[in-house]
Design a protein around this motif. Sequence first.
Motif, PDB file in Angstrom:
ATOM      1  N   ILE A  40     -30.559 -30.917  12.256  1.00  0.00           N
ATOM      2  CA  ILE A  40     -31.340 -31.854  13.331  1.00  0.00           C
ATOM      3  C   ILE A  40     -30.775 -33.059  12.733  1.00  0.00           C
ATOM      4  O   ILE A  40     -32.072 -33.847  13.853  1.00  0.00           O
ATOM      5  CB  ILE A  40     -32.886 -31.497  12.425  1.00  0.00           C
ATOM      6  CG1 ILE A  40     -33.312 -29.638  12.585  1.00  0.00           C
ATOM      7  CG2 ILE A  40     -34.252 -32.551  12.155  1.00  0.00           C
ATOM      8  CD1 ILE A  40     -34.251 -29.537  11.457  1.00  0.00           C
ATOM      9  N   GLY A  56     -29.233 -33.530  15.956  1.00  0.00           N
ATOM     10  CA  GLY A  56     -29.961 -33.655  16.723  1.00  0.00           C
ATOM     11  C   GLY A  56     -30.370 -34.880  17.530  1.00  0.00           C
ATOM     12  O   GLY A  56     -30.901 -35.271  18.736  1.00  0.00           O
ATOM     13  N   LYS A  57     -31.356 -35.331  16.270  1.00  0.00           N
ATOM     14  CA  LYS A  57     -32.010 -36.821  17.121  1.00  0.00           C
ATOM     15  C   LYS A  57     -31.090 -38.247  17.201  1.00  0.00           C
ATOM     16  O   LYS A  57     -31.443 -38.798  18.014  1.00  0.00           O
ATOM     17  CB  LYS A  57     -32.500 -37.242  15.255  1.00  0.00           C
ATOM     18  CG  LYS A  57     -33.464 -38.477  15.941  1.00  0.00           C
ATOM     19  CD  LYS A  57     -34.337 -39.072  14.600  1.00  0.00           C
ATOM     20  CE  LYS A  57     -35.294 -39.859  14.781  1.00  0.00           C
ATOM     21  NZ  LYS A  57     -35.143 -41.027  13.568  1.00  0.00           N
ATOM     22  N   THR A 114     -33.350 -23.444  25.159  1.00  0.00           N
ATOM     23  CA  THR A 114     -31.695 -23.406  25.166  1.00  0.00           C
ATOM     24  C   THR A 114     -31.494 -23.624  27.009  1.00  0.00           C
ATOM     25  O   THR A 114     -30.783 -24.664  27.608  1.00  0.00           O
ATOM     26  CB  THR A 114     -30.633 -22.515  24.646  1.00  0.00           C
ATOM     27  OG1 THR A 114     -31.141 -22.721  23.317  1.00  0.00           O
ATOM     28  CG2 THR A 114     -29.732 -22.406  25.200  1.00  0.00           C
ATOM     29  N   ARG A 149     -27.202 -26.647  20.116  1.00  0.00           N
ATOM     30  CA  ARG A 149     -28.044 -26.511  19.052  1.00  0.00           C
ATOM     31  C   ARG A 149     -28.905 -27.781  18.408  1.00  0.00           C
ATOM     32  O   ARG A 149     -29.625 -27.439  17.640  1.00  0.00           O
ATOM     33  CB  ARG A 149     -26.807 -25.751  17.827  1.00  0.00           C
ATOM     34  CG  ARG A 149     -26.563 -24.326  18.602  1.00  0.00           C
ATOM     35  CD  ARG A 149     -25.777 -23.881  17.599  1.00  0.00           C
ATOM     36  NE  ARG A 149     -24.614 -24.529  17.215  1.00  0.00           N
ATOM     37  CZ  ARG A 149     -23.733 -24.226  17.715  1.00  0.00           C
ATOM     38  NH1 ARG A 149     -23.532 -23.525  18.716  1.00  0.00           N
ATOM     39  NH2 ARG A 149     -22.617 -24.960  17.449  1.00  0.00           N
ATOM     40  N   ASN A 150     -28.321 -28.329  18.045  1.00  0.00           N
ATOM     41  CA  ASN A 150     -28.536 -29.853  17.639  1.00  0.00           C
ATOM     42  C   ASN A 150     -29.457 -30.625  18.223  1.00  0.00           C
ATOM     43  O   ASN A 150     -31.052 -30.618  17.429  1.00  0.00           O
ATOM     44  CB  ASN A 150     -28.072 -30.586  16.986  1.00  0.00           C
ATOM     45  CG  ASN A 150     -26.426 -30.483  16.619  1.00  0.00           C
ATOM     46  OD1 ASN A 150     -26.857 -29.473  15.206  1.00  0.00           O
ATOM     47  ND2 ASN A 150     -25.596 -31.059  16.407  1.00  0.00           N
ATOM     48  N   VAL A 151     -29.863 -30.380  19.215  1.00  0.00           N
ATOM     49  CA  VAL A 151     -30.722 -31.269  20.245  1.00  0.00           C
ATOM     50  C   VAL A 151     -32.174 -30.834  19.633  1.00  0.00           C
ATOM     51  O   VAL A 151     -33.362 -30.694  19.995  1.00  0.00           O
ATOM     52  CB  VAL A 151     -30.966 -31.740  21.569  1.00  0.00           C
ATOM     53  CG1 VAL A 151     -31.729 -31.980  22.377  1.00  0.00           C
ATOM     54  CG2 VAL A 151     -30.059 -32.696  21.745  1.00  0.00           C
ATOM     55  N   ALA A 205     -28.137 -25.435  12.872  1.00  0.00           N
ATOM     56  CA  ALA A 205     -28.556 -26.472  13.560  1.00  0.00           C
ATOM     57  C   ALA A 205     -28.008 -28.021  12.508  1.00  0.00           C
ATOM     58  O   ALA A 205     -28.602 -27.216  11.336  1.00  0.00           O
ATOM     59  CB  ALA A 205     -29.184 -26.716  14.735  1.00  0.00           C
ATOM     60  N   TYR A 261     -28.469 -37.888  19.394  1.00  0.00           N
ATOM     61  CA  TYR A 261     -27.801 -37.370  20.273  1.00  0.00           C
ATOM     62  C   TYR A 261     -28.861 -37.846  20.995  1.00  0.00           C
ATOM     63  O   TYR A 261     -28.683 -38.180  22.219  1.00  0.00           O
ATOM     64  CB  TYR A 261     -28.153 -36.027  20.309  1.00  0.00           C
ATOM     65  CG  TYR A 261     -27.041 -35.992  21.318  1.00  0.00           C
ATOM     66  CD1 TYR A 261     -25.870 -36.063  21.562  1.00  0.00           C
ATOM     67  CD2 TYR A 261     -27.500 -34.986  22.858  1.00  0.00           C
ATOM     68  CE1 TYR A 261     -25.034 -35.333  22.920  1.00  0.00           C
ATOM     69  CE2 TYR A 261     -27.428 -35.539  24.246  1.00  0.00           C
ATOM     70  CZ  TYR A 261     -26.167 -35.339  24.493  1.00  0.00           C
ATOM     71  OH  TYR A 261     -25.204 -34.514  25.228  1.00  0.00           O
ATOM     72  N   TYR A 287     -33.976 -30.176  16.628  1.00  0.00           N
ATOM     73  CA  TYR A 287     -34.631 -31.390  16.655  1.00  0.00           C
ATOM     74  C   TYR A 287     -35.563 -31.380  17.168  1.00  0.00           C
ATOM     75  O   TYR A 287     -37.240 -31.449  17.162  1.00  0.00           O
ATOM     76  CB  TYR A 287     -34.075 -32.489  16.880  1.00  0.00           C
ATOM     77  CG  TYR A 287     -34.609 -34.128  16.740  1.00  0.00           C
ATOM     78  CD1 TYR A 287     -34.836 -34.545  15.796  1.00  0.00           C
ATOM     79  CD2 TYR A 287     -35.095 -34.448  18.424  1.00  0.00           C
ATOM     80  CE1 TYR A 287     -35.805 -35.336  16.022  1.00  0.00           C
ATOM     81  CE2 TYR A 287     -36.034 -35.651  18.016  1.00  0.00           C
ATOM     82  CZ  TYR A 287     -36.354 -36.460  16.653  1.00  0.00           C
ATOM     83  OH  TYR A 287     -37.095 -37.237  16.976  1.00  0.00           O
ATOM     84  N   ASP A 300     -23.881 -29.676  20.283  1.00  0.00           N
ATOM     85  CA  ASP A 300     -25.143 -30.728  20.933  1.00  0.00           C
ATOM     86  C   ASP A 300     -26.152 -30.095  21.165  1.00  0.00           C
ATOM     87  O   ASP A 300     -27.249 -29.986  20.275  1.00  0.00           O
ATOM     88  CB  ASP A 300     -24.711 -31.517  21.635  1.00  0.00           C
ATOM     89  CG  ASP A 300     -23.272 -32.744  21.328  1.00  0.00           C
ATOM     90  OD1 ASP A 300     -23.378 -33.387  19.617  1.00  0.00           O
ATOM     91  OD2 ASP A 300     -22.729 -32.667  22.412  1.00  0.00           O
TER      92      ASP A 300
END
Length: 106
Positions: free
Chosen positions: A26, A29-30, A73, A94-96, A24, A32, A99, A92
């Motif tokens: 981070i 994620g931030k 998740t 995974r990234n969120v 991911a 997003y 984060y 998205d």
Amino acid sequence: MKAMTLLAAAMAAGLPQGTAAQDADIAAGKAYAETICAACHAILPDEEVSPLLAATPFQEVANTRGMTELALTVWLQSSHPTMPNIILEQDDMRNVVAYIRSLKGG
């Protein structure tokens, strides 16, 4: 509680390979979260109150006991009565998740 455990197990079985946090981004994620989530949730580590008072701050979510990558998740893929039905793409998601987990301990 048993239903939540079954849901988590079912979700884990259906997750595609490569959903691990190490894959991911981070920062993505931030970004997003700033675009999609910040209208309702406090998304930054120093924010204690969300713009929508009923929306849990991300820092609080991160520090919730048992809030693992899998739990986040599942939580993000479950409908919430007070939350719009936002469908996140796998990257998205995974990234969120990465984060939010990066906020743990703050």
